[in-house]
Design a protein around this motif. Structure first.
Motif, PDB file in Angstrom:
ATOM      1  N   UNK D 261       0.811  -1.210   0.000  1.00 22.16           N
ATOM      2  CA  UNK D 261       0.000   0.000   0.000  1.00 22.16           C
ATOM      3  C   UNK D 261       0.833   1.242   0.000  1.00 22.16           C
ATOM      4  N   UNK D 262       2.156   1.090   0.062  1.00 22.16           N
ATOM      5  CA  UNK D 262       2.953   2.182   0.521  1.00 22.16           C
ATOM      6  C   UNK D 262       3.385   3.199  -0.483  1.00 22.16           C
ATOM      7  N   UNK D 263       2.820   4.382  -0.414  1.00 22.97           N
ATOM      8  CA  UNK D 263       3.410   5.480  -1.169  1.00 22.97           C
ATOM      9  C   UNK D 263       4.653   6.012  -0.491  1.00 22.97           C
ATOM     10  N   UNK D 265       7.050   4.161  -0.103  1.00 20.81           N
ATOM     11  CA  UNK D 265       8.099   3.325  -0.663  1.00 20.81           C
ATOM     12  C   UNK D 265       9.003   4.116  -1.596  1.00 20.81           C
ATOM     13  N   UNK D 266      10.259   3.776  -1.563  1.00 21.51           N
ATOM     14  CA  UNK D 266      11.146   4.253  -2.603  1.00 21.51           C
ATOM     15  C   UNK D 266      10.551   3.781  -3.919  1.00 21.51           C
TER      16      UNK D 266
END
Lengths: 340, 340, 340, 340
Positions: D261-263, D265-266
């Motif tokens: 879900x991660x925005x 994230x690199x």
């Protein structure tokens, strides 16, 4: 040669024909385990079986009971799943470890057609047993194989019940009380019916959100629907009985599920299939569950320290009394037998 | 002011009371489309509706028919889903575009309670129409909204039918013939029943693997099971009728599915719920399907160039004849009406 | 005492270290079957295993190969699943008969860490074998356990691929060609890539709808998407290799699936997870499949008479040649070994 | 003519370029509702959006923020879903009411590319709003549209998390804290990480069963696995960040799920796909969720009286301060803005 004490329906069906017997001790195969039984529990199916109503062609003698727990006292040379000292339950359908049910997998069920657990000792395939949660007493653990797993399969494996859902349960027998416990674990709201105000009070203590006395409210299906603001309940665990399915179909929402589990049910009843069709309802027959389901349920029971509700414990020597007590239908929770 | 030619049940129920009428042309909302109708098709539900048997409280007048296809001739100022010139079908449940069915979503169905498609022009919300595959003629496309989508929802959305599976179909009406076509696309084997040897031959030409003349074989459920080597069929599309469900339950395998779609069914019939329970069978009510399903089905139809089987095409002026023809139940495939 | 001829990596890794050996014949347990091997097939995993690249800690000697078919020539006293004379394949993960994968179930895989099938005779648990479709030759049947089942699990068990869907396949190795065959059975459209025009022609003969020569089209992910009108493909079977996942993520639609099966893949590659997130994409690792899946696949193969594509058959005595041929990567379909 | 106060990134990206503006009041369409905003909440996506890091091509000016709640003060002539006086939230993807995500459905998201909620008044399509639970305050309700629904979609819609399962959560941002609350409702066990001992204590107060300080335990993936007796966790909610996915893949069990879900994230990170493959792991991208999911979540929130954790509430006039506070990453729970 050693003998093993058991009870069996020897010559003809009937609870009154349930007699103590002595059987030869069974030799142990490479993949088998010998279990010294500690406790059993009864299901309504056992009464039907003993009376010859479940399957009139069941060969006799039959050792009854599907549910039992004991200690592994000896293992075959190639056994790897369990060890001596483990406390295990037999799984109802000895061949159904995993996956979807098939005719082969649900054929060999304990307590008929295969001999059941009302025996001081049982030899089972290592694949046919499962370790039970440590926190439970022997009698508590003995309630799991049929009633608890049927409730779990209905709500979890097939039902996908979760927070925000409403579940309708019928009566306060073994399956319904387990379904109540599991539905609360799953975060659902529970409506439960009974003809006894006292039992409804106990159900509320166990977490039931709404109760209906069906002796007073004949249209309890509609009343259950009203509890949901008219939308209908998401899931019904239909344990059967005259006319219950008709009420369940009035209670359930468009697209809802009805788990059909009830051996209490009259064998044939008129069903109006139109609401099934018109409201996209699913009726799902449930015959207990697989060993995978049993193990998943055990993880949940251990995590949440769920203690099964036990109505009464009979001594092994009074096994007939246990059957009579269940047949009288005044219990709340499970009727058990202890081997000590 | 312009008028639109239509047929309606004006004063009282009955095919004989279906009369040509002229209605005022409806104004167009911002999100609406005006469709000049080209073709309709009939479903058995339409006959029940016109006779007042589906819903005796249906207000009159009612323009009948759930299924119709036409050309978009005008669009509201904010319409974006379709354009003038597109050929579209109305979706049966105007509010069910996607997701699970709910009471709200399946409330507004065309052909009752909402006015249907037997009208030279219809104004619909842009969300309530779907483009139809180019390869189909107007009458062919007009057969899709109910019969085809019901078959698709049964086998694909709910049924998960695939290669190696066996599907049992009853009779050679609209839904069953679409189910036959789709089951073959899905790679399944098909058993189909009819009381007509001639119809069974045509079903074989369309790909049926096994046929059963139920006029000759009363225990056709058992015969279907025998075709599977005794295991039982994986899926039954139950279109209803006296005693069919009992046979379906004999035919289906442990863990199998029965799609209950049949408005043909007698309203109440005795059902033995024990086999449902004992064999873990699923009965799933199916009321057509969502627009998402319609669009997925259209992709499959376009890819495989599935041409619907049309029994006969009536002129709009002979709409009553179309109803009488369907009621006589001698058709194979769909009965249609053309507006030209 | 009898000996059994086999090949093994004895002292150190490397195809060149694959040597013929003679092993003592293994005694038979109560639940075991003795299989006289008839044919094997190779997978790329076997090459990695023999080279020590799959698991550098794999103890030696190791008899390689996951895939093999033979005839049951002797059964243990309690065997009931198969009989002498049956033709069976070993299942890749000997402990995974059914249900979801678990560490225990996928631990004992044939061809490493457990000894594999490149042996004139194998003793296996009866639960670890499955009957193969009669219509197939021995070498054809020998291609099923890994490559075919991986394709089936990807598209059917996990992928839910059906008519109207588009599947993107990479290259023309064993898994991809089986995926092509199964995707067509399922009614899907297939796009396949290769660097060889000749292989692409053969893929088209097998039913591929669109082909892409990735030697000529570097942005083949985008080209695959273009074949779907810009929407994106529904399912990719990702067999790995430098940069393929990046292209797959460009090809797949919002909400689409990527089956990650590739032992061809570079062990570590940079992956941009943003498109996974932004487009709701599912990446599902696939490690062959369960015995239930194998049996379901066999029913489909038997019904549709699917004949596996065999590139070349080597004699048992030339087993090293088979490994070298696969390593050269010029094959189309499966490389097999025959024991006759 | 009336004007509406709002904040917008007018000329160039950057939190420091977020300026108060006055916009013309928008006219109301037939199917639209006018909402007087009461509260907003911030997500990390909003910071990326304002900085131009989420989409450098985003046209300016842009009113930011995906999450907001207000009161319906006027409805178009054909609005039926809500009424004047209702308290509603906008749904993140204005076109995604139900069913699977598609490119069309997730295209029009609030707070970029479509103007967001940091405006004293918003006009939205009636299909793009949802009533919020009465028990919540305005700011509490304003936290639901993105963070809460992302957590719900991960664990419920996609994850099928239940009693007996273990969920691994990363950090104590908005999504993770909602995931903690929902995981406990679902009956699951929760492991949560943070670099702050104080935040871990607060997570324990909210029900976390195990905590890991990742500043002290670099191999927190392995530690999480150890908490499960070596089996691995069932579900990870992967919010991203350098190297987190590698740890997640170490923590998750065979056959387990990772919600991506991660925005945070690199954009590109090296991923070893081998464990995904070898352990049958599923990576599922999650981009918030549909309106159906929002409504299901609201039912659960209302039933269980879940109160969102709010870190701090800023005045509308100090909106820039709210962005700066979130960017500083010292919050626990949600950062909100109130319009009063």
């Amino acid at each position: 040669m050693n003998t093993v004490a058991a009870y069996a329906v020897v010559d003809q069906f009937g609870i009154e024909n349930l007699k103590p017997i002595a059987r030869e001790q069974q030799p142990l195969g490479h993949y088998e385990v010998r279990v010294r039984m500690r406790a059993c529990s009864l299901n309504y199916r056992d009464i039907l079986m003993v009376r010859g109503q479940y399957n009139p062609k069941q060969p006799l003698p039959l050792v009854p009971l599907s549910d039992g727990v004991g200690e592994v006292v000896e293992v075959g040379s190639r056994v790897s799943r369990v060890a001596v000292g483990d406390r295990v339950a037999g799984i109802f359908a000895q061949g159904w470890t995993s996956g979807a049910p098939t005719r082969e997998r649900i054929r060999s069920t304990l307590g008929g057609p295969v001999d059941g657990m009302l025996s001081a000792e049982r030899v089972l395939d290592e694949e046919g047993v499962v370790r039970v949660p440590e926190l439970l007493s022997d009698t508590e653990a003995a309630t799991l194989p049929c009633a608890a797993l049927t409730a779990w399969t209905s709500l979890v494996t097939q039902g996908d019940v979760g927070p925000g859902d409403t579940v309708l349960l019928q009566g306060t027998g073994g399956v319904s009380i387990f379904a109540l416990r599991f539905a609360k674990l799953l975060g659902a709201r529970v409506i439960i019916t009974s003809s006894s105000g006292e039992k409804l009070e106990r159900a509320q203590e166990l977490g039931a959100d709404h109760v209906i006395n069906y002796a007073e409210v004949r249209e309890w299906g509609r009343m259950a629907r009203d509890f949901t603001g008219g939308v209908g309940v998401d899931h019904v665990v239909e344990v059967g009985g005259a006319g219950t399915l008709a009420q369940s179909l009035k209670a359930v929402r468009v697209g809802g599920h009805v788990s059909v589990i009830g051996v209490l049910a009259g064998a044939v009843q008129p069903v109006n299939v139109i609401p099934i069709l018109m409201n996209n309802i699913r009726l799902q027959g449930i015959i207990v569950g697989s060993r995978d389901g049993f193990e998943a349920m055990n993880r949940a029971i251990a995590q949440h320290e769920v203690r099964p509700v036990i109505d009464r414990i009979f001594d092994f020597d009074d096994s007939v009394g246990a059957f009579e007590h269940l047949a009288a239908a005044r219990h709340f929770g499970k009727v058990c037998i202890s081997f000590r």
